[in-house]
Design an enzyme around this catalytic site. Structure first.
Site, PDB file in Angstrom:
ATOM      1  N   GLY A   1       4.546   8.140  -4.104  1.00 62.31           N
ATOM      2  CA  GLY A   1       4.888   7.739  -2.739  1.00 62.31           C
ATOM      3  C   GLY A   1       4.885   6.237  -2.628  1.00 62.31           C
TER       4      GLY A   1
ATOM      5  N   TYR B   1       3.805  -2.020   1.018  1.00 61.60           N
ATOM      6  CA  TYR B   1       3.278  -3.051   0.157  1.00 61.60           C
ATOM      7  C   TYR B   1       3.531  -2.751  -1.326  1.00 61.60           C
ATOM      8  CZ  TYR B   1      -0.615  -5.953  -1.598  1.00 61.60           C
ATOM      9  OH  TYR B   1      -1.406  -6.851  -2.238  1.00 61.60           O
TER      10      TYR B   1
ATOM     11  N   ASP C   1     -11.592  -5.395   4.397  1.00 65.46           N
ATOM     12  CA  ASP C   1     -10.645  -4.428   4.954  1.00 65.46           C
ATOM     13  C   ASP C   1     -11.171  -3.008   4.791  1.00 65.46           C
ATOM     14  OD1 ASP C   1      -8.442  -3.613   6.321  1.00 65.46           O
ATOM     15  OD2 ASP C   1      -7.071  -3.699   4.623  1.00 65.46           O
TER      16      ASP C   1
END
Lengths: 373, 435
Positions: free
Chosen positions: B94, B98, B217
């Site tokens: 997939g 990015y 993050d």
């Protein structure tokens, strides 16, 4: 886990720490390999110009051509790399905002690491150093726009900077983290200040004088670590704390030794041999720094020597690698061209694999009904 | 083909980065360290063995005096090709904004899978001009340094012969990410499971922090779930090392819902506390199975003001009394209405399924003042871990039923991207190419 274990997991320790012998052998190997490549490349270049003339008689000249090139020695290569490191140091202040010294130090270490597996005969440091510094601005969170970066540099285009980037990354084995002793120094200095009253070198001096001396020593050591130490092999041979202690030792010997004495005095006496070993190691590193200081004092001699090596390098620069930009472009085109071929190859490979797998599945021969036919 | 020995410099096995230290005296040390899993060992070993079928190898071993010389690959390029040749492309998993993610297998061990993250070229010519993407560099830099059970492992990097995109070979993790697990209503889990998950994540985080790396993050979508139940922190594209005190850092990090108040107020100096806050938000989300403080941000806005408002209502008002210095932060805005900080009772009502010590830990992890907030280590030293129920054994942790391809979403996502911002769009993947 103690701090040492953490350091041993770093790429700086895993990939970039050597004993002096290992480091030397590494450089000898690189030099040897590069020299052979240069000879081969030069002979190819001569051969192609000869065959261009269609002159058979000169073919014989070719045999000697391969041996008559004088290539750089390991020491000369080191001098050239050192020159590149010095240039990076000089670049610090050409930008509108001077680059922080850890960015500069990282770039210099990139350059030094790169030239452990590459020779200046293959790629001249002047091509790699601008890329090393640019890469360091990116990895050290001090990112500058590439055009702004190139602006103050003479004769450097963004393409010059970009072209060797991946090559450099490969030479660095994709380990971009550099642990600087200057960072360790800050922690060390706070600790020295903390223990100052107990240090033997401050015999009842007043606090202000003590602080002044520590601050002064730290300042000088800091400068050493970001300049002269960068010109040495210290990072390859010693750990960051060893290097910062060595720099302090060079700066203020009594302060440093009384600090170390104090630390060990609080520990079990049984670790005496460890102290001895530590002092030997730090002294070894300090010698390295002092040697660099004295060689730097002989500016004129170095300059002459560099000029000589420069002239020699001109003759033994790999003719096929001088234009990195063209190489990068050629690689890109080649890749586009092989694209279609590769697709085909992959399909064929898959087919063959499938067939093999089917065959392998039939270790007991084909199915019986086939045999019966 | 006889294996080349170390004494004779061979063009095949010269000083290539990946094998250079293998023969040196260093390698015994390296081997004794828990650096990489055995699978890497195989990987590294294969790299040093020339593949006889590979055409570059044969061309290189011939003397270079041929009429038409073979392409004279750099040592670097040769190594690159050797690394590439170790892997077989297996299937497409997939892609995100990015990177594309593929599954590769080892040529030598076809059942050994790896995820390969192919960083996309940006279409923006301005960005392209910058050379290798900064996020890519950061991820490479930090994953190279961090080797831990609860952090996704990186094995190799190469550039594809076709398109020169950077390929990052990382652990193949097939269980999807924590976000999917939380959202999967068919997957039931309890307190002991949450404890096990939090333990793994916090150990990974503590390891990052003790190596001076801030993740910046953390969110459920960046935590991968291994087949054996192990959680792994992933996506280090926004990571950085702790800055020295005089150095500024950007406050534009961490996905909005997991961003701590000090970053929302524009702090330029911060520490591990930012990641601990994110962990608190993850814990809260695990318990209630929905994001705890989640301002529904519109694509046109950045949402800090709205998020602060939601935070104010959820936890109370940050003031000088409870957070000395907060009003001095660059982007401080006074919050109205003034709400007293939420107490134990509030946490009891909101997080009913969490036990009391667990709620105490959660509260300590989301204290406004970052100096008073627990550190990653402090979290691990909390009494919660030593009390009943014991964390579930990781092999018996609940899992999702379907998970193929999920890794792509977690890995391919842009940093700091909030998936729900584009509900239904960003997550729609084309799996048509899959078997």
């Amino acid at each position: 886990m103690i701090e040492d274990d953490t350091y041993r997991m770093s790429s700086q320790y895993r990939l970039w720490s050597y004993s002096p012998e290992q480091l030397h052998n590494q450089r000898v190997n690189t030099n040897h390999l590069a020299s052979e490549k240069v000879r081969a490349a030069v002979s190819r270049a001569r051969l192609s110009s000869v065959t261009g003339n269609g002159n058979g008689e000169q073919q014989q000249h070719k045999g000697s051509a391969v041996t008559d090139i004088e290539t750089l020695t390991v020491d000369e290569e080191l001098q050239i790399v050192r020159w590149g490191c010095q240039k990076i140091l000089d670049m610090k202040n050409v930008f509108d905002h001077p680059l922080p010294s850890h960015v500069i130090s990282t770039a210099i270490q990139y350059l030094r690491r790169f030239y452990l597996t590459n020779s200046p005969m293959t790629y001249h440091p002047k091509q790699i150093m601008v890329t090393a510094l640019y890469l360091a601005t990116k990895t050290e969170h001090h990112y500058t726009d590439i055009n702004q970066y190139c602006a103050p540099l003479t004769n450097v285009t963004p393409e010059d900077v970009r072209a060797p980037e991946f090559l450099l990354m490969q030479g660095l084995r994709f380990s971009l983290d550099v642990r600087h002793p200057a960072r360790s120094l800050e922690g060390g200095v706070s600790e020295i200040k903390l223990h100052a009253s107990a240090l033997s070198c401050f015999n009842g001096e007043d606090r202000a004088a003590v602080d002044k001396r520590i601050t002064k020593a730290a300042e000088t050591a800091r400068r050493l670590l970001t300049t002269q130490v960068q010109m040495t092999d210290a990072y390859f041979l010693y750990t960051p704390p060893q290097i910062y202690l060595a720099a302090l030792l060079v700066t203020d010997k009594t302060l440093t030794t009384s600090y170390i004495d104090h630390l060990f005095s609080r520990l079990d006496t049984a670790i005496g041999p460890i102290k001895q070993k530590l002092l030997e190691t730090i002294n070894g590193c300090a010698d390295l720094i002092r040697a660099e200081q004295s060689s730097e004092a002989d500016g004129e001699g170095t300059k002459k020597e560099l000029a000589r090596i420069g002239r020699k390098l001109k003759k033994c620069q790999d003719p096929e690698k001088t234009d990195i930009k063209a190489l990068a472009r050629a690689k890109a085109t080649e890749k586009r061209e092989t694209d279609a071929q590769d697709e085909e190859k992959v399909r064929k490979k898959r087919r063959l694999e499938r067939e093999r797998a089917e065959r392998d599945g039939e270790v007991f021969g084909p199915e019986l009904k086939d045999v019966g036919k | 083909m006889a294996p080349t020995t170390s004494s004779a410099p061979s063009p095949l096995k010269p000083l290539s980065p990946s094998n250079q230290n293998i023969q040196s005296a260093k390698s015994p040390i390296g081997r004794s360290l828990p650096l990489r899993k055995p699978s890497l060992k195989t990987a590294t070993d294969t790299s040093s063995k020339p593949d006889p079928t590979s055409h570059q190898d044969t061309s290189m071993s011939r003397p270079p005096k041929k009429r038409k010389p073979p392409p004279d690959y750099d040592m670097a390029e040769l190594l690159n090709r050797q690394i590439e040749a170790k892997y077989n492309k297996d299937k497409y998993l997939g892609s995100g904004t990015y990177a594309d993610v593929w599954r590769y297998s080892l040529v030598s061990h076809p059942s050994q899978f790896f995820a390969v993250k192919k960083f996309k070229f940006t279409d923006d010519p301005k960005q392209r001009e910058m050379g290798i993407n900064v996020d890519t560099l950061r991820e490479v830099k930090y994953l190279q340094e961090l080797s831990h059970e609860n952090i996704v492992g990186m094995y190799d990097i190469f550039s594809d012969a076709k398109d020169s995109r950077i390929h990052m070979v990382i652990e193949y993790i097939s269980g999807g990410d924590l976000e999917m697990l939380i959202k999967d209503s068919s997957c039931a889990y309890g307190l002991a499971d949450i404890k096990a998950w939090m333990g793994m994540m916090l150990r990974g985080l503590y390891f990052c922090h003790s190596n001076f790396v801030l993740h910046r993050d953390l969110k459920p979508g960046n935590v991968l779930v291994g087949e054996d139940g192990t959680l792994k922190l992933a996506d280090f594209g926004l990571a950085r090392s702790f800055a020295s005190p005089e150095q500024n850092m950007t406050f534009m990090v961490i996905t909005l819902w997991y961003r701590p108040p000090e970053l929302l107020f524009g702090a330029r100096h911060y520490s591990g506390g930012v990641d601990v806050w994110s962990m608190a938000m993850i814990l809260a989300e695990l318990v209630n199975r929905r994001p705890f403080i989640a301002f529904p941000v519109e694509p046109s806005q950045t949402g800090e003001i709205g998020q602060l408002d939601y935070m104010n209502r959820a936890l109370g008002t940050p003031l000088e009394e409870n957070w000395p210095g907060v009003t001095k932060l660059p982007l401080y805005v006074e919050q109205v209405p003034k709400i007293p900080l939420k107490d134990k009772r509030f946490f009891e009502q909101v997080f009913r399924t969490l036990d009391e010590p667990g709620r105490d830990l959660l509260r300590a992890m989301c204290i406004y003042d970052p100096r008073k907030r627990l550190t990653a280590r402090g979290c691990l030293e909390h009494e919660w871990w030593s009390l009943d129920p014991r964390p579930t054994d990781k092999t018996r942790l609940p899992k999702r039923s379907k998970e193929e391809g999920n890794m792509a979403m977690a890995l391919g996502r842009a940093q700091g991207e909030l998936d729900d911002k584009f509900k239904g769009v960003a997550k729609k993947l084309d799996f048509g190419g899959m078997k």
